[in-house]
Design a protein around this motif. Structure first.
Motif, PDB file in Angstrom:
ATOM      1  N   UNK A 150      -1.798 -10.446   1.508  1.00  0.00           N
ATOM      2  CA  UNK A 150      -0.794 -10.141   2.518  1.00  0.00           C
ATOM      3  C   UNK A 150      -1.319  -9.015   3.421  1.00  0.00           C
ATOM      4  N   UNK A 151      -1.301  -9.243   4.732  1.00  0.00           N
ATOM      5  CA  UNK A 151      -2.012  -8.335   5.627  1.00  0.00           C
ATOM      6  C   UNK A 151      -1.335  -6.973   5.765  1.00  0.00           C
ATOM      7  N   UNK A 152      -0.073  -6.851   5.389  1.00  0.00           N
ATOM      8  CA  UNK A 152       0.652  -5.596   5.528  1.00  0.00           C
ATOM      9  C   UNK A 152       0.558  -4.725   4.288  1.00  0.00           C
ATOM     10  N   UNK A 153      -0.070  -5.195   3.235  1.00  0.00           N
ATOM     11  CA  UNK A 153      -0.005  -4.515   1.934  1.00  0.00           C
ATOM     12  C   UNK A 153      -1.199  -3.590   1.716  1.00  0.00           C
ATOM     13  N   UNK A 154      -0.928  -2.414   1.147  1.00  0.00           N
ATOM     14  CA  UNK A 154      -2.005  -1.462   0.874  1.00  0.00           C
ATOM     15  C   UNK A 154      -2.653  -1.671  -0.497  1.00  0.00           C
ATOM     16  N   UNK A 155      -2.033  -2.483  -1.343  1.00  0.00           N
ATOM     17  CA  UNK A 155      -2.514  -2.616  -2.717  1.00  0.00           C
ATOM     18  C   UNK A 155      -3.934  -3.179  -2.775  1.00  0.00           C
ATOM     19  N   UNK A 156      -4.190  -4.243  -2.005  1.00  0.00           N
ATOM     20  CA  UNK A 156      -5.517  -4.858  -2.083  1.00  0.00           C
ATOM     21  C   UNK A 156      -6.580  -3.949  -1.486  1.00  0.00           C
ATOM     22  N   UNK A 157      -6.183  -3.053  -0.580  1.00  0.00           N
ATOM     23  CA  UNK A 157      -7.124  -2.073  -0.038  1.00  0.00           C
ATOM     24  C   UNK A 157      -7.414  -1.004  -1.085  1.00  0.00           C
ATOM     25  N   UNK A 158      -6.384  -0.566  -1.765  1.00  0.00           N
ATOM     26  CA  UNK A 158      -6.502   0.558  -2.690  1.00  0.00           C
ATOM     27  C   UNK A 158      -6.967   0.136  -4.081  1.00  0.00           C
ATOM     28  N   UNK A 159      -6.398  -0.953  -4.597  1.00  0.00           N
ATOM     29  CA  UNK A 159      -6.642  -1.339  -5.992  1.00  0.00           C
ATOM     30  C   UNK A 159      -7.482  -2.603  -6.156  1.00  0.00           C
ATOM     31  N   UNK A 160      -7.751  -3.320  -5.065  1.00  0.00           N
ATOM     32  CA  UNK A 160      -8.591  -4.511  -5.161  1.00  0.00           C
ATOM     33  C   UNK A 160      -7.802  -5.785  -5.405  1.00  0.00           C
ATOM     34  N   UNK A 161      -8.489  -6.920  -5.269  1.00  0.00           N
ATOM     35  CA  UNK A 161      -7.841  -8.219  -5.401  1.00  0.00           C
ATOM     36  C   UNK A 161      -8.054  -8.853  -6.771  1.00  0.00           C
ATOM     37  N   UNK A 162      -8.805  -8.201  -7.630  1.00  0.00           N
ATOM     38  CA  UNK A 162      -8.976  -8.699  -9.000  1.00  0.00           C
ATOM     39  C   UNK A 162      -8.139  -7.818  -9.913  1.00  0.00           C
ATOM     40  N   UNK A 163      -7.028  -8.340 -10.446  1.00  0.00           N
ATOM     41  CA  UNK A 163      -6.158  -7.511 -11.287  1.00  0.00           C
ATOM     42  C   UNK A 163      -6.896  -6.985 -12.510  1.00  0.00           C
ATOM     43  N   UNK A 164      -6.768  -5.690 -12.728  1.00  0.00           N
ATOM     44  CA  UNK A 164      -7.307  -5.046 -13.927  1.00  0.00           C
ATOM     45  C   UNK A 164      -6.131  -4.775 -14.861  1.00  0.00           C
ATOM     46  N   UNK A 165      -6.288  -5.052 -16.131  1.00  0.00           N
ATOM     47  CA  UNK A 165      -5.148  -5.012 -17.044  1.00  0.00           C
ATOM     48  C   UNK A 165      -5.399  -4.077 -18.230  1.00  0.00           C
ATOM     49  N   UNK A 166      -4.305  -3.533 -18.744  1.00  0.00           N
ATOM     50  CA  UNK A 166      -4.355  -2.757 -19.978  1.00  0.00           C
ATOM     51  C   UNK A 166      -4.264  -3.701 -21.169  1.00  0.00           C
TER      52      UNK A 166
END
Length: 229
Positions: A87-103
């Motif tokens: 989504x072009x408005x979202x900061x998450x992929x800029x900050x945290x990346x597009x590959x989910x990292x999990x606990x």
């Protein structure tokens, strides 16, 4: 006074001169270094890690015992960082990346139990997309459902996830079984042209109303995020 978090990570210059120290990046990579430097009297004004990502399997359990839970209506913990969508408005992929990292699931359950022991009765999972990694979410929900049943449902859960959860009946059943009462979902717009323009492709071509009503049929409320302008 130290400023950090999402805003300071993405736009640290906005905080220049407004605090003693600035932290840009994930705390696990920076905080211990800052504390050592601070104790030794040589702390830098800005700490920044731009590219390296934290392995959440090594992230410590937060000290929830330091939080006076009776002064908050919910506790907040995190099981993953990142989101596969764009989504072009979202900061998450800029900050945290597009590959989910999990606990690890065992750690998440331990964090939930830690919050419960401090008196929490509502827990919000602060993940950008709780089902960003669907297989991990499925395993985690099974563990949360088992935990809730064994402990006689001591906690109500809520989280943020994407509308495509309605396409997975097993996830909906697990969310209900685990005692989730509310989901925050980015609906953004009922207009398909707006969804395509903003790269909200996971919502495009779907009947949003039917999806929301399906989620509600599992006795789970939907808080819809909308974009205006």
């Amino acid at each position: 006074v130290v400023f950090g978090g999402a805003y300071c990570t993405l736009f640290p210059e906005a905080f220049e001169g407004k605090c003693d120290y600035r932290v840009s990046g994930e705390a696990e990579l920076i905080w211990q270094e800052f504390l050592r430097d601070f104790e030794n009297g040589c702390a830098r004004e800005l700490y920044s890690v731009a590219h390296e990502k934290v392995d959440l399997r090594t992230s410590p359990v937060p000290r929830f015992d330091l939080v006076p839970m009776d002064k908050y209506n919910m506790a907040c913990l995190q099981t993953s960082r990142g989101c596969p969508f764009q989504c072009e408005f979202c900061d998450i992929i800029v900050m945290d990346g597009r590959i989910p990292r999990t606990k690890p699931i065992e750690q998440v359950i331990a964090e939930v139990d830690h919050c419960r022991a401090q008196g929490a009765r509502n827990i919000l999972f602060g993940d950008a997309n709780f089902i960003g990694n669907i297989s991990h979410a499925r395993s985690l929900l099974k563990a949360l459902a088992q935990y809730s049943k064994e402990k006689n449902y001591p906690v109500e859960f809520s989280c943020e996830l994407t509308l495509n959860v309605a396409q997975h009946d097993d996830l909906m059943e697990l969310l209900q079984a685990a005692n989730f009462h509310s989901l925050y979902i980015g609906i953004e717009s009922p207009r398909s042209t707006s969804l395509m323009e903003t790269n909200k492709l996971q919502n495009a071509g779907k009947n949003v109303l039917e999806a929301v009503q399906k989620i509600q049929s599992y006795h789970i409320s939907v808080a819809g995020g909308m974009i205006v302008g």
